[in-house]
Design an enzyme around this catalytic site. Structure first.
Site, PDB file in Angstrom:
ATOM      1  N   GLY A 158       0.813  -1.205   0.000  1.00 41.29           N
ATOM      2  CA  GLY A 158       0.000   0.000   0.000  1.00 41.29           C
ATOM      3  C   GLY A 158       0.850   1.261   0.000  1.00 41.29           C
ATOM      4  N   ASN A 167       4.088   5.684   4.785  1.00 38.47           N
ATOM      5  CA  ASN A 167       5.353   5.493   5.488  1.00 38.47           C
ATOM      6  C   ASN A 167       5.538   4.064   5.966  1.00 38.47           C
ATOM      7  OD1 ASN A 167       5.811   8.189   5.086  1.00 38.47           O
ATOM      8  ND2 ASN A 167       5.190   8.819   7.135  1.00 38.47           N
ATOM      9  N   GLU A 188      -0.370  -1.856  -7.199  1.00 34.30           N
ATOM     10  CA  GLU A 188      -1.156  -0.815  -7.873  1.00 34.30           C
ATOM     11  C   GLU A 188      -0.438   0.527  -7.889  1.00 34.30           C
ATOM     12  OE1 GLU A 188      -4.756  -0.646  -5.643  1.00 34.30           O
ATOM     13  OE2 GLU A 188      -3.727  -0.268  -3.755  1.00 34.30           O
ATOM     14  N   ASN A 204     -10.394   8.137   3.224  1.00 34.73           N
ATOM     15  CA  ASN A 204      -9.991   8.109   1.817  1.00 34.73           C
ATOM     16  C   ASN A 204     -10.838   7.145   0.984  1.00 34.73           C
ATOM     17  OD1 ASN A 204      -7.875   9.961   2.195  1.00 34.73           O
ATOM     18  ND2 ASN A 204      -6.494   8.329   2.856  1.00 34.73           N
TER      19      ASN A 204
END
Length: 496
Positions: free
Chosen positions: A258, A261, A284, A374
């Site tokens: 993903g 950090n 992705e 998100n």
């Protein structure tokens, strides 16, 4: 060029209230840079005249301030999908000024082709090159634009003069057939190319070309801190142990990671772990860390839907494009996130959570169960089909006032059935082959922060029986206490 060069304002005149608009790109990468700003100006002008104007945006993922940001501030977005990540748009969504429906990223293209959301009136495509026959070399992100361009009635090109024409060969554009005619998607290794290096559109649909001249503007990632370093080290230690135990092949497996950090900390941890061989990625999004690992020789190849990299790294890639063409391919998101391919390749999926509960359920999207952050993105595409599905998060936030390990998640995105491993800065919980109570004990002992472990054990004792012993009166007690006092540590189970 056979297509007329037009201004952003002339392009904005092509958009009408209620239009379904398709956007190129995936994150800020490959997203339009100048036309959305002109559309926002048009919206503000019409709103001042008392006239309605909102467009519905279908994209690959989030975009950037020059797109989602300016349009949200102008209140010019009616419907938004499948993902977003801008604070101004988030405010609109949570205030219901914008109707956002969250969606697994791999699903949008085919649902648009099925006609579930109506026609696509117009598409905006960022290009590094365009030919008179409608052949387009895309920018740093592909997303859903192959389908959006195919379905759109009209197309406007943003020709980005900052990108060099030698991006040709970086992309792999492939649209699968739809049921009942869909065949095997022939990706058998991360570096397999199955489509075309260009996007081909009907040139008669191209109504104009707008010139732009800027890189994607992705902010460099923040250096890992103590917490993310601990999470990264815990993930790496787990994967090394799995490899030593023979549950991961000695050649390793492709990685999906993903954004953020934590992801970067894990990747750098893997790169520094001598026991782990050079690895490939089937993911992705590729961030700065992966580009750095390619230059170091640790990441052999990266298949992605977007190069979400800082301006400095983007310029480095453009300047050394021949090196990266051998190591990177950018695909449509319905291929980068395709369940068939993920399952075939045996992906190790590593994604982040906002919170997880003691029974292994994960919330990736909603703060205190109500406010969209998100979106689910591609985490479900990968977690539901991965060889190993790993979710990670800090054990606490806000100085300990919030425990990210809770009795029951306040919103469910990934059920316990999709979560193999949970990791925090405290340790690793291996949930494979365990019943709900065993999972709870594993998570409390290994992932919860010590300041919350006894509270979580107390909750488990309150359970009202059954295989998953929740107490529905107290299940959201941590969240209720935070909303009341601002500190989950103040929860008092005596009143339950």
């Amino acid at each position: 060029m056979r297509f007329p060069i037009i201004t952003p304002q002339e392009a904005a005149d092509l958009f009408h209230d209620g239009d379904n608009v398709g956007l190129s790109g995936f994150t800020a990468s490959g997203s339009p840079k100048v036309i959305p700003g002109a559309i926002a100006e048009k919206a503000e002008r019409l709103h001042a005249e008392g006239k309605p104007f909102k467009i519905n945006i279908f994209s690959g993922a989030s975009t950037s301030d020059s797109c989602d940001g300016v349009l949200a501030r102008a209140n010019a977005i009616g419907i938004r999908t499948p993902y977003q990540g801008h604070s101004d748009l988030r405010k609109r969504i949570n205030a219901h000024d914008c109707h956002y429906f969250d969606l697994h990223l791999s699903e949008l293209s085919q649902k648009i082709r099925y006609g579930f959301y109506g026609d696509i009136d117009i598409a905006i495509i960022e290009a590094s090159d365009v030919k008179d026959d409608g052949t387009i070399v895309l920018g740093m992100g592909v997303g859903n634009i192959p389908t959006l361009a195919k379905m759109a009635k009209k197309i406007v090109i943003e020709l980005n003069e900052k990108l060099h024409h030698n991006l040709y060969g970086l992309h792999d554009i492939y649209i699968p057939m739809d049921p009942p005619n869909r065949d095997v998607i022939p990706v058998f290794h991360p570096n397999d190319r199955i489509g075309e290096p260009v996007l081909k559109v009907d040139p008669d649909k191209i109504v104009g070309v707008v010139l732009s001249d800027s890189l994607d503007g992705v902010s460099p990632f923040t250096a890992p801190d103590e917490v993310t370093n601990h999470i990264g080290a815990n993930v790496c230690s787990f994967l090394i142990n799995e490899m030593h135990a023979g549950r991961i092949p000695s050649t390793f497996l492709p990685i999906q990671s993903g954004v953020g950090n934590v992801a970067n900390a894990v990747l750098y941890g893997l790169a520094d772990a001598k026991e782990i061989p050079d690895f490939s990625m089937y993911t992705e999004v590729i961030q700065d860390a992966v580009i750095d690992l390619m230059k170091r020789g640790r990441c052999k190849f990266g298949s992605t839907s977007s190069l979400t990299i800082s301006n400095e790294m983007e310029q480095d890639l453009i300047d050394n494009i021949d090196f990266f063409k051998e190591r990177v391919v950018i695909r449509p998101v319905e291929i980068s996130n395709n369940p068939e391919v993920i399952r075939r390749l045996g992906i190790i999926a590593m994604n982040t959570a906002l919170e997880a509960d003691i029974f292994g359920n994960v919330n990736s999207t909603h703060v205190t169960g109500t406010k969209m952050m998100n979106g689910i993105g591609g985490s479900g595409d990968f977690a539901r089909n991965a060889y190993l599905a790993i979710f990670s998060c800090p054990s606490v936030t806000k100085g300990g006032k919030i425990s990210n390990i809770v009795p029951m998640v306040s919103h469910l995105d990934h059920s316990e059935h999709s979560v193999d491993i949970l990791v925090t800065d405290q340790g690793v919980a291996d949930l494979r082959g365990k019943d709900p109570v065993q999972k709870a004990e594993e998570i409390i002992n290994n992932c919860a922060h010590p300041m919350y472990r006894e509270l979580l054990r107390d909750y488990l004792k309150l359970g009202l029986g059954g295989q998953t012993p929740h107490n529905l009166h107290a299940a959201l007690s941590f969240h209720q206490e935070f909303l009341t006092s601002g500190d989950m540590r103040n929860v008092d189970f005596a009143k339950y």
